[in-house]
Motif scaffolding. Sequence first.
Motif, mmCIF file in Angstrom:
data_model
loop_
_atom_site.group_PDB
_atom_site.id
_atom_site.type_symbol
_atom_site.label_atom_id
_atom_site.label_comp_id
_atom_site.label_asym_id
_atom_site.label_seq_id
_atom_site.Cartn_x
_atom_site.Cartn_y
_atom_site.Cartn_z
ATOM 1 N N THR A 130 0.852 -1.184 0.000
ATOM 2 C CA THR A 130 0.000 0.000 0.000
ATOM 3 C C THR A 130 0.887 1.233 0.000
ATOM 4 O O THR A 130 1.935 1.252 0.647
ATOM 5 C CB THR A 130 -0.934 -0.023 1.223
ATOM 6 N N TYR A 131 0.452 2.256 -0.730
ATOM 7 C CA TYR A 131 1.231 3.481 -0.887
ATOM 8 C C TYR A 131 0.382 4.716 -0.624
ATOM 9 O O TYR A 131 -0.799 4.752 -0.988
ATOM 10 C CB TYR A 131 1.782 3.596 -2.315
ATOM 11 N N ALA A 132 1.008 5.711 -0.025
ATOM 12 C CA ALA A 132 0.446 7.055 0.055
ATOM 13 C C ALA A 132 1.111 7.845 -1.069
ATOM 14 O O ALA A 132 2.330 8.028 -1.076
ATOM 15 C CB ALA A 132 0.740 7.680 1.411
ATOM 16 N N LEU A 133 0.333 8.261 -2.018
ATOM 17 C CA LEU A 133 0.819 8.912 -3.234
ATOM 18 C C LEU A 133 0.452 10.391 -3.194
ATOM 19 O O LEU A 133 -0.685 10.742 -2.860
ATOM 20 C CB LEU A 133 0.158 8.239 -4.440
ATOM 21 N N THR A 134 1.400 11.240 -3.528
ATOM 22 C CA THR A 134 1.152 12.681 -3.644
ATOM 23 C C THR A 134 1.587 13.125 -5.031
ATOM 24 O O THR A 134 2.686 12.804 -5.473
ATOM 25 C CB THR A 134 1.942 13.480 -2.583
ATOM 26 N N ALA A 135 0.707 13.856 -5.699
ATOM 27 C CA ALA A 135 1.022 14.443 -7.005
ATOM 28 C C ALA A 135 0.631 15.915 -6.957
ATOM 29 O O ALA A 135 -0.413 16.278 -6.411
ATOM 30 C CB ALA A 135 0.271 13.719 -8.117
ATOM 31 N N VAL A 136 1.481 16.755 -7.546
ATOM 32 C CA VAL A 136 1.322 18.210 -7.491
ATOM 33 C C VAL A 136 1.099 18.735 -8.902
ATOM 34 O O VAL A 136 1.739 18.286 -9.857
ATOM 35 C CB VAL A 136 2.573 18.857 -6.856
ATOM 36 N N THR A 137 0.224 19.726 -9.023
ATOM 37 C CA THR A 137 -0.041 20.316 -10.333
ATOM 38 C C THR A 137 1.161 21.155 -10.794
ATOM 39 O O THR A 137 1.967 21.620 -9.992
ATOM 40 C CB THR A 137 -1.293 21.211 -10.301
ATOM 41 N N HIS A 138 1.241 21.325 -12.103
ATOM 42 C CA HIS A 138 2.341 22.086 -12.723
ATOM 43 C C HIS A 138 2.334 23.519 -12.192
ATOM 44 O O HIS A 138 1.302 24.197 -12.222
ATOM 45 C CB HIS A 138 2.145 22.071 -14.248
ATOM 46 N N HIS A 139 3.470 23.961 -11.696
ATOM 47 C CA HIS A 139 3.623 25.290 -11.103
ATOM 48 C C HIS A 139 2.596 25.550 -10.004
ATOM 49 O O HIS A 139 2.222 26.706 -9.766
ATOM 50 C CB HIS A 139 3.545 26.399 -12.160
ATOM 51 N N THR B 203 -3.629 0.601 -3.004
ATOM 52 C CA THR B 203 -2.889 -0.658 -3.084
ATOM 53 C C THR B 203 -2.964 -1.137 -4.525
ATOM 54 O O THR B 203 -4.057 -1.464 -5.014
ATOM 55 C CB THR B 203 -3.487 -1.735 -2.150
ATOM 56 N N PRO B 204 -1.857 -1.138 -5.259
ATOM 57 C CA PRO B 204 -1.890 -1.596 -6.653
ATOM 58 C C PRO B 204 -2.331 -3.061 -6.745
ATOM 59 O O PRO B 204 -2.077 -3.864 -5.836
ATOM 60 C CB PRO B 204 -0.438 -1.444 -7.108
ATOM 61 N N ALA B 205 -2.984 -3.391 -7.849
ATOM 62 C CA ALA B 205 -3.332 -4.787 -8.125
ATOM 63 C C ALA B 205 -2.040 -5.596 -8.209
ATOM 64 O O ALA B 205 -0.964 -5.030 -8.468
ATOM 65 C CB ALA B 205 -4.106 -4.874 -9.441
ATOM 66 N N PRO B 206 -2.107 -6.911 -8.003
ATOM 67 C CA PRO B 206 -0.880 -7.723 -8.006
ATOM 68 C C PRO B 206 -0.030 -7.585 -9.266
ATOM 69 O O PRO B 206 1.190 -7.691 -9.199
ATOM 70 C CB PRO B 206 -1.403 -9.154 -7.854
ATOM 71 N N ASP B 207 -0.656 -7.304 -10.402
ATOM 72 C CA ASP B 207 0.103 -7.186 -11.653
ATOM 73 C C ASP B 207 0.452 -5.735 -12.009
ATOM 74 O O ASP B 207 0.903 -5.460 -13.111
ATOM 75 C CB ASP B 207 -0.669 -7.828 -12.800
ATOM 76 N N MET B 208 0.255 -4.821 -11.050
ATOM 77 C CA MET B 208 0.512 -3.395 -11.298
ATOM 78 C C MET B 208 1.575 -2.881 -10.336
ATOM 79 O O MET B 208 1.606 -3.250 -9.172
ATOM 80 C CB MET B 208 -0.770 -2.578 -11.085
ATOM 81 N N ALA B 209 2.421 -1.994 -10.820
ATOM 82 C CA ALA B 209 3.403 -1.308 -9.978
ATOM 83 C C ALA B 209 2.859 0.075 -9.641
ATOM 84 O O ALA B 209 2.020 0.622 -10.362
ATOM 85 C CB ALA B 209 4.730 -1.175 -10.724
ATOM 86 N N ILE B 210 3.351 0.660 -8.565
ATOM 87 C CA ILE B 210 2.913 2.002 -8.189
ATOM 88 C C ILE B 210 3.211 2.996 -9.309
ATOM 89 O O ILE B 210 2.426 3.911 -9.558
ATOM 90 C CB ILE B 210 3.542 2.459 -6.845
ATOM 91 N N GLU B 211 4.298 2.789 -10.034
ATOM 92 C CA GLU B 211 4.641 3.684 -11.143
ATOM 93 C C GLU B 211 3.555 3.660 -12.225
ATOM 94 O O GLU B 211 3.175 4.702 -12.759
ATOM 95 C CB GLU B 211 5.990 3.290 -11.753
ATOM 96 N N ARG B 212 3.067 2.479 -12.522
ATOM 97 C CA ARG B 212 2.023 2.347 -13.548
ATOM 98 C C ARG B 212 0.700 2.934 -13.057
ATOM 99 O O ARG B 212 -0.005 3.597 -13.823
ATOM 100 C CB ARG B 212 1.853 0.866 -13.937
#
Length: 144
Positions: free
Chosen positions: A7-16, A60-69
């Motif tokens: 399981t991952y806590a993911l943060t993404a930020v908008t451009h500028h 939590t990514p599916a078993p066949d998925m990476a957090i990057e994907r």
Amino acid sequence: MRLKPQTYALTAVTHHRRCIFRHASLAELFIATLFRYRDAGKFQLHAFVVMPDHVHILLTPAPDMAIERCTQLIKGGFSFAVRKDCPGEIWQEGYHAHRVTDADDLRNQILYILNNPVRKRMESYPHIHSAEAYAVRLDPPPKI
């Protein structure tokens, strides 16, 4: 394929740090993108908050998925969907993914996500979109 789900806590930020999610329609489109990939079985969605210029997601990514994907699907899927209404770059390059290590960490990540509007003094901001309104559609937190 991973043997044990992570399981991952993911943060993404908008451009500028553009406040694109101030617009309720764009925030709702982002949330629809999240649930589209969740419903397609790409990941389990445990918590999220959409702030004006960034998002926090616990998944939590599916078993066949990476957090990057998963991140590519979420950011790319939203960028594709919004391209006519919001030209130009949508996201900053990269993202931050914290791998949840134990039950205490999981609880802390959920609290961090849900309390983000309060910490930013935005609890009354009309366009904050959090998992609380979508609780019936969220996946239960994993047992760690």
